[in-house]
Write an enzyme that holds these catalytic residues in place. Structure first.
Site, short mmCIF file in Angstrom:
data_model
loop_
_atom_site.label_atom_id
_atom_site.label_comp_id
_atom_site.label_asym_id
_atom_site.label_seq_id
_atom_site.Cartn_x
_atom_site.Cartn_y
_atom_site.Cartn_z
N LYS A 1 0.75 -1.15 -0.09
CA LYS A 1 0.20 -0.04 0.15
C LYS A 1 0.82 1.18 -0.10
O LYS A 1 0.52 2.28 -0.75
CB LYS A 1 -0.89 0.22 1.14
CG LYS A 1 -2.29 -1.09 0.80
CD LYS A 1 -3.18 -0.66 2.07
CE LYS A 1 -2.66 -0.88 3.47
NZ LYS A 1 -3.61 -1.38 4.41
N LEU B 1 19.36 1.66 -3.29
CA LEU B 1 20.07 1.78 -4.25
C LEU B 1 19.19 2.37 -5.50
O LEU B 1 19.73 2.73 -6.50
CB LEU B 1 20.44 0.24 -4.85
CG LEU B 1 21.56 -0.49 -4.00
CD1 LEU B 1 21.48 -1.74 -4.63
CD2 LEU B 1 22.99 0.35 -4.08
N HIS C 1 21.37 -1.15 3.41
CA HIS C 1 21.33 -0.06 3.09
C HIS C 1 22.60 0.68 3.28
O HIS C 1 23.25 1.28 2.19
CB HIS C 1 20.10 1.02 3.80
CG HIS C 1 18.87 0.61 3.77
ND1 HIS C 1 18.42 -0.42 2.70
CD2 HIS C 1 17.80 0.61 4.68
CE1 HIS C 1 17.15 -0.82 2.83
NE2 HIS C 1 16.68 -0.10 3.96
N LEU D 1 25.89 22.45 -3.41
CA LEU D 1 25.11 22.22 -4.59
C LEU D 1 23.87 21.49 -3.93
O LEU D 1 23.96 20.40 -3.69
CB LEU D 1 25.73 21.07 -5.41
CG LEU D 1 24.91 20.48 -6.67
CD1 LEU D 1 24.32 21.48 -7.41
CD2 LEU D 1 25.57 19.60 -7.54
N ARG E 1 21.05 12.55 20.76
CA ARG E 1 22.03 12.47 19.85
C ARG E 1 22.38 10.73 19.73
O ARG E 1 22.80 10.15 18.96
CB ARG E 1 23.09 12.96 19.50
CG ARG E 1 23.20 14.43 19.47
CD ARG E 1 24.32 15.18 19.62
NE ARG E 1 25.47 14.61 19.04
CZ ARG E 1 25.89 14.49 17.75
NH1 ARG E 1 25.24 15.16 16.92
NH2 ARG E 1 27.08 13.81 17.45
#
Ligand code: BG6
Length: 480
Positions: free
Chosen positions: A19, A186, A246, A395, A460
């Site tokens: 979903k 990826l 990941h 950037l 943290r």
């Protein structure tokens, strides 16, 4: 490009992943014209007995509504049909095969060639039986060509042995080019940019090594806990959920040698070499944490030691990276949501400005939110005095590429599965090498040999993690 009938079958159609990710990604592809309604059909498959319309209703709320109104949504939903059945009995898969075949006959534009993409939005425990059912009852059998492909999601196993078992079970049924193991990192824009950045820019080529780089950090932070997923998460923990897949994939792209070409096999060969060069992780270079309140979830055992936070140092034993710590850091319920790569350079030798204490050169790639790349560098502080300051070459994608829509990771990856491009998917030997790195550590954690330190949600993470970072040589920027 191939044309003809394409059937996309989402197994586990009423589940969360389908979903929230699979159907919205399919919808976006449809909106952009990648799925043509005269050749594509989408089939939802799950155990619940519901009608086509009921499934469509359930999906609808999750589809991103654009300015274009609801026209696209309703025509997309019309492509979806639903078949119910169990995951271990032939009847359901035979019914699925019948529904797909009917669609193929009605679409029959290329003499019955059939492309069947099975997306397993299911728990991995049922992968082997589902693959068997597909193989026996729902595969493409057309004499006129086409293919059958299987898309699977992590977790692929819990350790080396279980992952290998799963791989062989699926491997007995399907060939490697038919199997697409998704790691959605990826598919992220800035992860895909890493190869270009590294190998198409003269700036980076001579600097990207142990002579110039002091350390690399690969960081994932989330500002929410395991809400509603405690039961799943407690079985896995942050290392299996984020770092082993990941972040490790990102590490490979940061550290690998230049591939011979852009062919998926060449790229994946280089990634495997990096993985095989990583040395065993030392306990003293690992800090684990668990946020306060994690165990309040009724599905989490009271004595759980499962880490929701981990910082660790990985070391690559090769000519380029010997001695450079790769610091992997991931945590839930922290103070912000961010994923980034920070490459910190060594001090400038013979520093005549005495400016090194202000900070080192650092190159940061922010994967999310707000994709960006920036370089922290030392400049002269504007004014009459000759003093130095830290500044940035920046950037920011939002500014530089105004109006350009960055595709969702799942959108890209599903399109790749249709094209048969495996570059951004995890190969079997890559998966094995990834588990080899983490399995001994994970077993020590599972045996309670390394304890998770408590940390406050919204913080943290444990202070010990910052100390580890410092020990590994990371230097904070000051005065910036
Ligand atoms: C998933 C993890 O793979 O990735 C989740 O299982 C995590 O725990 C998610 O929240 C993060 O993905 P993203 O794209 O939001 O960074």
């Amino acid at each position: 490009p191939e044309t003809g009938c394409l059937s996309i079958i989402v197994l586990g159609a009423s589940g969360d992943l389908a979903k929230k990710k699979t159907f919205p990604a399919l919808f976006n592809l449809y909106r952009q014209g990648f799925l043509q309604s005269n050749e594509v059909h989408i089939f939802g498959y799950a155990r619940t007995k519901i009608s086509d319309d009921e499934l469509r209703d359930r999906i609808q709320d999750y589809l991103p509504q654009g300015k274009e109104g609801t026209e696209d949504v309703s025509s997309f939903l019309q492509l979806i049909k639903y078949v119910s059945g169990s995951y271990d009995a032939p009847e359901g898969f035979k019914a699925l095969d019948k529904a797909i075949s009917e669609h193929e006959i009605s679409t029959n534009s290329t003499e019955g060639s059939s492309r069947r993409l099975f997306y397993l939005a299911l728990p991995p425990s049922v992968y082997p039986q589902v693959c068997k059912m597909i193989k026996n009852h729902s595969m493409n059998k057309s004499d006129f060509g086409g293919w059958t492909r299987i898309v699977v999601e992590k977790p692929f196993g819990k350790d080396l042995a279980s992952a290998e078992e799963l791989s062989s079970q699926i491997g007995e049924l399907f060939e490697e080019p038919q199997i697409f193991r998704i790691d959605h990192y990826l598919g992220k824009e800035l992860v895909q940019n890493l190869l270009v950045l590294r190998f198409a820019n003269r700036f980076f080529l001579p600097l990207w090594n142990r002579d110039n780089i002091a350390n690399v950090q690969i960081v994932f932070r989330e500002d929410f806990g395991t809400e509603g997923r405690g039961g799943y998460f407690d079985q896995y923990g942050i290392i299996r959920d984020i770092i082993q897949n990941h972040l490790l994939q990102v590490l490979c792209l940061v550290a690998m040698e230049k591939p011979v070409s852009l062919k998926p096999e060449h790229i994946r060969d280089e990634k495997v070499k990096v993985l095989q060069s990583i040395v065993p992780i030392k306990d003293e270079e690992v800090v684990l944490g668990q946020y306060e309140g994690y165990k309040d979830d009724p599905t989490v055992p009271d004595k759980s030691n499962t880490p929701t936070f981990a910082t660790m140092v990985l070391r690559i034993h090769n000519e380029r990276w010997e001695g450079v710590p790769f610091i992997m850091k991931a945590g839930k319920a922290l103070n912000s949501r961010k994923a980034e790569i920070r490459v910190q350079f060594k001090d400038v030798p013979g520093d005549i400005f005495k400016c090194q204490k202000q900070g080192r050169n650092e190159f940061v790639i922010r994967l999310q939110p707000s994709e960006a790349m920036y370089m922290k560098l030392t400049v002269k502080q504007p004014g009459l005095e000759m003093s130095t300051a830290q500044s940035e070459l920046d950037l920011s994608y939002r500014q530089r590429y105004q109006g350009v829509v960055i595709p969702e990771a799942y959108e890209r990856l599903i399109l790749d599965t249709i094209k048969g491009d495996q570059q951004h998917f995890v190969r079997r030997d890559e998966l094995k090498a990834a588990w080899e790195i983490f399995t001994p550590l994970l077993h020590r954690i599972d045996n309670g040999e390394i304890r998770s330190l408590e940390y406050k949600p919204g913080s943290r993470g444990p202070a010990a993690a910052d100390e580890l970072l410092e020990k590994a040589g990371y230097r904070q920027t000051h005065g910036y």
